[in-house]
Design a protein around this motif. Structure first.
Motif, short mmCIF file in Angstrom:
data_model
loop_
_atom_site.label_atom_id
_atom_site.label_comp_id
_atom_site.label_asym_id
_atom_site.label_seq_id
_atom_site.Cartn_x
_atom_site.Cartn_y
_atom_site.Cartn_z
N GLY A 86 2.22 5.04 -0.37
CA GLY A 86 1.02 4.24 -0.16
C GLY A 86 -0.26 5.05 -0.32
N HIS A 87 -0.10 6.33 -0.66
CA HIS A 87 -1.26 7.24 -0.76
C HIS A 87 -1.16 8.05 -2.05
CE1 HIS A 87 -1.84 6.21 3.42
NE2 HIS A 87 -0.59 6.58 3.64
N ILE A 92 -2.30 14.03 -3.98
CA ILE A 92 -0.87 13.74 -3.80
C ILE A 92 -0.15 13.89 -5.13
CG2 ILE A 92 0.80 11.90 -3.30
CD1 ILE A 92 -0.50 12.97 -0.75
N ARG A 93 -0.72 13.33 -6.19
CA ARG A 93 -0.09 13.44 -7.52
C ARG A 93 0.04 14.90 -7.96
NH1 ARG A 93 0.26 8.30 -9.89
NH2 ARG A 93 -1.04 6.77 -8.86
N ASP A 106 2.06 4.13 -6.61
CA ASP A 106 1.51 3.59 -5.38
C ASP A 106 2.29 2.33 -5.02
OD1 ASP A 106 -0.18 1.91 -3.63
OD2 ASP A 106 -1.63 3.52 -3.91
N LYS A 107 2.86 2.30 -3.83
CA LYS A 107 3.74 1.18 -3.47
C LYS A 107 2.97 -0.12 -3.26
CE LYS A 107 5.75 3.02 0.24
NZ LYS A 107 6.47 3.21 1.50
N ASP A 112 5.35 -2.71 -10.33
CA ASP A 112 5.73 -3.11 -11.69
C ASP A 112 5.84 -1.90 -12.61
OD1 ASP A 112 2.94 -2.77 -11.43
OD2 ASP A 112 2.52 -4.12 -13.10
N LEU A 113 4.99 -0.89 -12.40
CA LEU A 113 5.07 0.33 -13.20
C LEU A 113 6.31 1.14 -12.84
CD1 LEU A 113 1.33 1.45 -13.14
CD2 LEU A 113 2.55 0.23 -14.95
N LEU A 114 6.69 1.16 -11.56
CA LEU A 114 7.93 1.81 -11.15
C LEU A 114 9.12 1.17 -11.85
CD1 LEU A 114 9.78 3.60 -9.34
CD2 LEU A 114 9.67 1.73 -7.66
N PHE A 115 9.18 -0.17 -11.83
CA PHE A 115 10.30 -0.86 -12.46
C PHE A 115 10.33 -0.59 -13.97
CE2 PHE A 115 9.78 -4.20 -8.92
CZ PHE A 115 10.49 -3.41 -8.03
N ALA A 116 9.17 -0.58 -14.60
CA ALA A 116 9.10 -0.28 -16.04
C ALA A 116 9.58 1.14 -16.30
CB ALA A 116 7.68 -0.48 -16.56
#
Length: 132
Positions: A86-87, A92-93, A106-107, A112-116
């Motif tokens: 969430g941060h 962090i990156r 970022d959750k 959608d980017l995670l799934f892609a």
């Protein structure tokens, strides 16, 4: 090819929702999950070949995702360590890149980017951190 996902998330509601979304959206199965750093690192040590993607939250009930991410450093070339937090700011990156994360999402805004990414589709360069 079905992906085996190891999910590290301490919030039971979020963990259950992510498991359901991942399995419905992707050709995958969540092979295990952990809520704490010790639990996650034990599972990774005992199952070094049983996962393709580790999805790791940084804030955990005990310990943190930094230690889990460090525990993924010696992974196989096909395995990916992905941070879902969430941060996801620049600091962090950057720290995730130092610990050899493949990507950070970022959750709250980038599921959608995670799934892609998990499907092997293009992901914005800002999310990709390490060659792989």
């Amino acid at each position: 090819m079905s992906l085996n996902i190891f999910l590290v998330e301490d919030n039971r509601i979020v963990r259950n929702a992510l498991t359901e979304m991942l399995q419905e959206t992707l050709d995958c199965r969540v092979v295990a999950s952990a809520a704490t750093e010790p639990e996650a690192t034990r599972w990774l040590s005992a199952n070094p070949y049983d996962w393709d993607i580790a999805v790791i939250d940084l804030t955990l009930a005990q310990g943190n995702g930094w230690g889990v991410l460090a525990g993924c450093r010696d992974r196989q070339p096909h395995q990916r360590a992905v941070v879902l937090t969430g941060h996801a700011d620049t600091a962090i990156r950057s720290r995730c890149a130092e610990l050899a994360a493949n990507a950070v999402f970022d959750k709250t805004t980038e599921l959608d980017l995670l799934f892609a990414y998990c499907c092997g589709r293009d992901t914005p360069e800002s999310n990709l951190l390490a060659a792989g």
